[in-house]
Scaffold this active site. Sequence first.
Site, PDB file in Angstrom:
ATOM      1  N   GLN A   1       2.500 -18.684  13.179  1.00  0.00           N
ATOM      2  CA  GLN A   1       3.402 -17.540  13.404  1.00  0.00           C
ATOM      3  C   GLN A   1       3.480 -16.609  12.193  1.00  0.00           C
ATOM      4  O   GLN A   1       3.965 -15.491  12.293  1.00  0.00           O
ATOM      5  CB  GLN A   1       4.816 -18.041  13.705  1.00  0.00           C
ATOM      6  CG  GLN A   1       4.907 -18.841  14.976  1.00  0.00           C
ATOM      7  CD  GLN A   1       6.150 -19.720  15.009  1.00  0.00           C
ATOM      8  OE1 GLN A   1       7.188 -19.307  15.504  1.00  0.00           O
ATOM      9  NE2 GLN A   1       6.059 -20.919  14.465  1.00  0.00           N
ATOM     10  N   ARG A   2       3.070 -17.089  11.036  1.00  0.00           N
ATOM     11  CA  ARG A   2       3.189 -16.263   9.828  1.00  0.00           C
ATOM     12  C   ARG A   2       1.940 -15.433   9.547  1.00  0.00           C
ATOM     13  O   ARG A   2       1.991 -14.474   8.777  1.00  0.00           O
ATOM     14  CB  ARG A   2       3.501 -17.171   8.637  1.00  0.00           C
ATOM     15  CG  ARG A   2       4.918 -17.698   8.606  1.00  0.00           C
ATOM     16  CD  ARG A   2       5.658 -17.209   7.384  1.00  0.00           C
ATOM     17  NE  ARG A   2       5.090 -17.726   6.181  1.00  0.00           N
ATOM     18  CZ  ARG A   2       5.536 -18.801   5.528  1.00  0.00           C
ATOM     19  NH1 ARG A   2       6.576 -19.468   5.996  1.00  0.00           N
ATOM     20  NH2 ARG A   2       4.977 -19.191   4.430  1.00  0.00           N
TER      21      ARG A   2
ATOM     22  N   MET B   1       9.439 -20.996  14.630  1.00  0.00           N
ATOM     23  CA  MET B   1      10.097 -20.905  13.318  1.00  0.00           C
ATOM     24  C   MET B   1      11.393 -20.094  13.401  1.00  0.00           C
ATOM     25  O   MET B   1      11.806 -19.680  14.475  1.00  0.00           O
ATOM     26  CB  MET B   1       9.144 -20.276  12.309  1.00  0.00           C
ATOM     27  CG  MET B   1       8.146 -21.250  11.734  1.00  0.00           C
ATOM     28  SD  MET B   1       7.217 -20.470  10.397  1.00  0.00           S
ATOM     29  CE  MET B   1       6.500 -21.907   9.632  1.00  0.00           C
TER      30      MET B   1
ATOM     31  N   ASP C   1      11.756 -14.229  10.309  1.00  0.00           N
ATOM     32  CA  ASP C   1      12.936 -14.854  10.926  1.00  0.00           C
ATOM     33  C   ASP C   1      13.917 -13.868  11.570  1.00  0.00           C
ATOM     34  O   ASP C   1      14.719 -14.255  12.411  1.00  0.00           O
ATOM     35  CB  ASP C   1      13.709 -15.676   9.879  1.00  0.00           C
ATOM     36  CG  ASP C   1      12.857 -16.764   9.251  1.00  0.00           C
ATOM     37  OD1 ASP C   1      11.851 -17.154   9.863  1.00  0.00           O
ATOM     38  OD2 ASP C   1      13.201 -17.221   8.140  1.00  0.00           O
TER      39      ASP C   1
ATOM     40  N   GLY D   1      16.565 -14.666   0.548  1.00  0.00           N
ATOM     41  CA  GLY D   1      16.568 -15.306  -0.767  1.00  0.00           C
ATOM     42  C   GLY D   1      16.000 -14.356  -1.817  1.00  0.00           C
ATOM     43  O   GLY D   1      16.594 -14.165  -2.896  1.00  0.00           O
TER      44      GLY D   1
ATOM     45  N   ARG E   1       0.844  -1.217   0.000  1.00  0.00           N
ATOM     46  CA  ARG E   1       0.000   0.000   0.000  1.00  0.00           C
ATOM     47  C   ARG E   1       0.878   1.266   0.000  1.00  0.00           C
ATOM     48  O   ARG E   1       0.635   2.222  -0.760  1.00  0.00           O
ATOM     49  CB  ARG E   1      -0.901  -0.024   1.232  1.00  0.00           C
ATOM     50  CG  ARG E   1      -1.690   1.239   1.507  1.00  0.00           C
ATOM     51  CD  ARG E   1      -2.516   0.997   2.774  1.00  0.00           C
ATOM     52  NE  ARG E   1      -3.283   2.154   3.198  1.00  0.00           N
ATOM     53  CZ  ARG E   1      -2.820   3.064   4.044  1.00  0.00           C
ATOM     54  NH1 ARG E   1      -1.587   2.987   4.501  1.00  0.00           N
ATOM     55  NH2 ARG E   1      -3.597   4.075   4.407  1.00  0.00           N
TER      56      ARG E   1
HETATM   57  P1  ADP Z   1      13.041 -15.730   1.484  1.00  0.00           P
HETATM   58  O1  ADP Z   1      13.027 -14.555   0.591  1.00  0.00           O
HETATM   59  O2  ADP Z   1      11.892 -15.736   2.457  1.00  0.00           O
HETATM   60  O3  ADP Z   1      14.390 -15.959   2.151  1.00  0.00           O
HETATM   61  P2  ADP Z   1      13.632 -17.957  -0.352  1.00  0.00           P
HETATM   62  O4  ADP Z   1      15.020 -18.151   0.165  1.00  0.00           O
HETATM   63  O5  ADP Z   1      12.820 -19.179  -0.559  1.00  0.00           O
HETATM   64  O6  ADP Z   1      12.746 -17.025   0.587  1.00  0.00           O
HETATM   65  O7  ADP Z   1      13.746 -17.161  -1.727  1.00  0.00           O
HETATM   66  C1  ADP Z   1      12.594 -16.742  -2.424  1.00  0.00           C
HETATM   67  C2  ADP Z   1      12.831 -16.785  -3.899  1.00  0.00           C
HETATM   68  O8  ADP Z   1      13.859 -15.848  -4.278  1.00  0.00           O
HETATM   69  C3  ADP Z   1      13.321 -18.110  -4.479  1.00  0.00           C
HETATM   70  O9  ADP Z   1      12.307 -19.054  -4.643  1.00  0.00           O
HETATM   71  C4  ADP Z   1      13.888 -17.659  -5.816  1.00  0.00           C
HETATM   72  O10 ADP Z   1      12.852 -17.452  -6.765  1.00  0.00           O
HETATM   73  C5  ADP Z   1      14.503 -16.295  -5.455  1.00  0.00           C
HETATM   74  N1  ADP Z   1      15.944 -16.466  -5.201  1.00  0.00           N
HETATM   75  C6  ADP Z   1      16.539 -16.956  -4.106  1.00  0.00           C
HETATM   76  N2  ADP Z   1      17.884 -17.016  -4.232  1.00  0.00           N
HETATM   77  C7  ADP Z   1      18.156 -16.564  -5.467  1.00  0.00           C
HETATM   78  C8  ADP Z   1      19.355 -16.382  -6.235  1.00  0.00           C
HETATM   79  N3  ADP Z   1      20.564 -16.671  -5.740  1.00  0.00           N
HETATM   80  N4  ADP Z   1      19.235 -15.883  -7.484  1.00  0.00           N
HETATM   81  C9  ADP Z   1      18.036 -15.572  -8.006  1.00  0.00           C
HETATM   82  N5  ADP Z   1      16.866 -15.733  -7.347  1.00  0.00           N
HETATM   83  C10 ADP Z   1      16.904 -16.215  -6.100  1.00  0.00           C
HETATM   84  O1  F6P Z   2      11.372 -17.719   6.200  1.00  0.00           O
HETATM   85  C1  F6P Z   2      10.128 -17.748   6.839  1.00  0.00           C
HETATM   86  C2  F6P Z   2       9.763 -19.166   7.237  1.00  0.00           C
HETATM   87  O2  F6P Z   2       8.497 -19.135   7.886  1.00  0.00           O
HETATM   88  C3  F6P Z   2      10.793 -19.912   8.093  1.00  0.00           C
HETATM   89  O3  F6P Z   2      10.725 -19.517   9.449  1.00  0.00           O
HETATM   90  C4  F6P Z   2      10.414 -21.349   7.848  1.00  0.00           C
HETATM   91  O4  F6P Z   2      11.522 -22.201   8.019  1.00  0.00           O
HETATM   92  C5  F6P Z   2       9.974 -21.333   6.406  1.00  0.00           C
HETATM   93  O5  F6P Z   2       9.628 -19.991   6.072  1.00  0.00           O
HETATM   94  C6  F6P Z   2       8.794 -22.238   6.136  1.00  0.00           C
HETATM   95  O6  F6P Z   2       8.542 -22.235   4.786  1.00  0.00           O
HETATM   96  P1  F6P Z   2       7.226 -22.825   4.096  1.00  0.00           P
HETATM   97  O7  F6P Z   2       6.189 -21.758   4.156  1.00  0.00           O
HETATM   98  O8  F6P Z   2       7.652 -23.119   2.710  1.00  0.00           O
HETATM   99  O9  F6P Z   2       6.797 -24.027   4.888  1.00  0.00           O
END
Ligand code: ADP
Ligand code: F6P
Length: 321
Positions: free
Chosen positions: A253-254, A169, A127, A104, A21
């Site tokens: 928790q989410r 988590m 986290d 990520g 938003r």
């Molecule tokens: P979070 O953002 O909660 O840490 P993830 O680690 O699962 O969650 O990352 C979310 C998404 O970001 C992945 O599914 C992927 O699409 C993208 N991503 C993660 N790492 C990379 C990377 N090294 N290069 C490009 N995209 C990435």
């Molecule tokens: O990164 C947030 C988180 O909730 C972590 O605490 C947990 O390990 C993970 O995502 C759970 O992922 P999913 O929603 O794919 O089960």
Amino acid sequence: MKRIAVMTSGGDAPGMNAAIRAVVRAALDKNVEVYGVRQAYLGLLTGDMELLTSREVSGILQRGGTILQTARNEEFKTPQGQKKALRRLNERGIEGVVVIGGDGSLRGALQLHKMGVPVVGVPASIDNDIWGTDTSIGVDTALNTILDAVDRLRDTATSHNRAFLIEVMGRNCGYLALMGGILGGAELVITPENGITMEEIAKSLEDAYVRGKTHAIAVIAEGASYKVTELSKFLQQNHIGFEIRLTILGHTQRGGSPTAFDRLLATRMGVEAVERLLGGESGVMVARTGREQTTVPLAECTSKTRLISPEYYELAKMLSR
Ligand code: ADP
Ligand code: F6P
């Protein structure tokens, strides 16, 4: 810049909607159009995105989850996937992107930046494992959810003279467990970082029983080095005095409405992200340090690990007697 995009990615976090938003309204205020990308990087690859009006982000400030949905996507990690995404952005004349998500997702944002797309990241993950910012969107709400559960579980634990193992988590980070333990008055906190053995846990809970406590609460991070079910079995076999019960809080928790703190954090960070992007910054994440809002390079925050201050472990130990 006349047109930007916004997306939410990775695990959802309470406050993501408040951030969407803020991004949309801050951009519209500067006469910049905003595309909302559905399902994170998947939507970038498939071109699943739509222009958002001010009305479309009405009534979402207080809602948990994310109206844009989120997803995890492997294809975007490949050079081919990233080129496809770039093509989709060009097709729509999108000149910049705000990525709201965890570490990520921010790594993905860095890839976009490296391909020449102006990008600003906004840290959102329950986290609290993102380096460079004191806190991220969703942490405060998740912590309050944990405290509510710990308080309730203590009521029943005391009534039955039981020890409760409560799994929270946090992926590989023990922040939620440590803070949930300190602020919930737990007898024990078990995290990936503090490496307590099962024998030490049994000893500590047994001591609490012998000292005459009516209950014992152990908060355990999901990233701890053993499964909570194994730990529970081990404690039962070792007769520590208390009966043992196990509760895994999981995805509760989410969800939920963001706290006042998370609404404010998300609102300020969303506006800041737009201002930075329009001001010409790219390859950075908006960060909160103390009372200030700054930016840190994505390259830095995605390559470093956020460490928990050791004094909190001392505090947890000292106050659990
Ligand atoms: P979070 O953002 O909660 O840490 P993830 O680690 O699962 O969650 O990352 C979310 C998404 O970001 C992945 O599914 C992927 O699409 C993208 N991503 C993660 N790492 C990379 C990377 N090294 N290069 C490009 N995209 C990435
Ligand atoms: O990164 C947030 C988180 O909730 C972590 O605490 C947990 O390990 C993970 O995502 C759970 O992922 P999913 O929603 O794919 O089960």
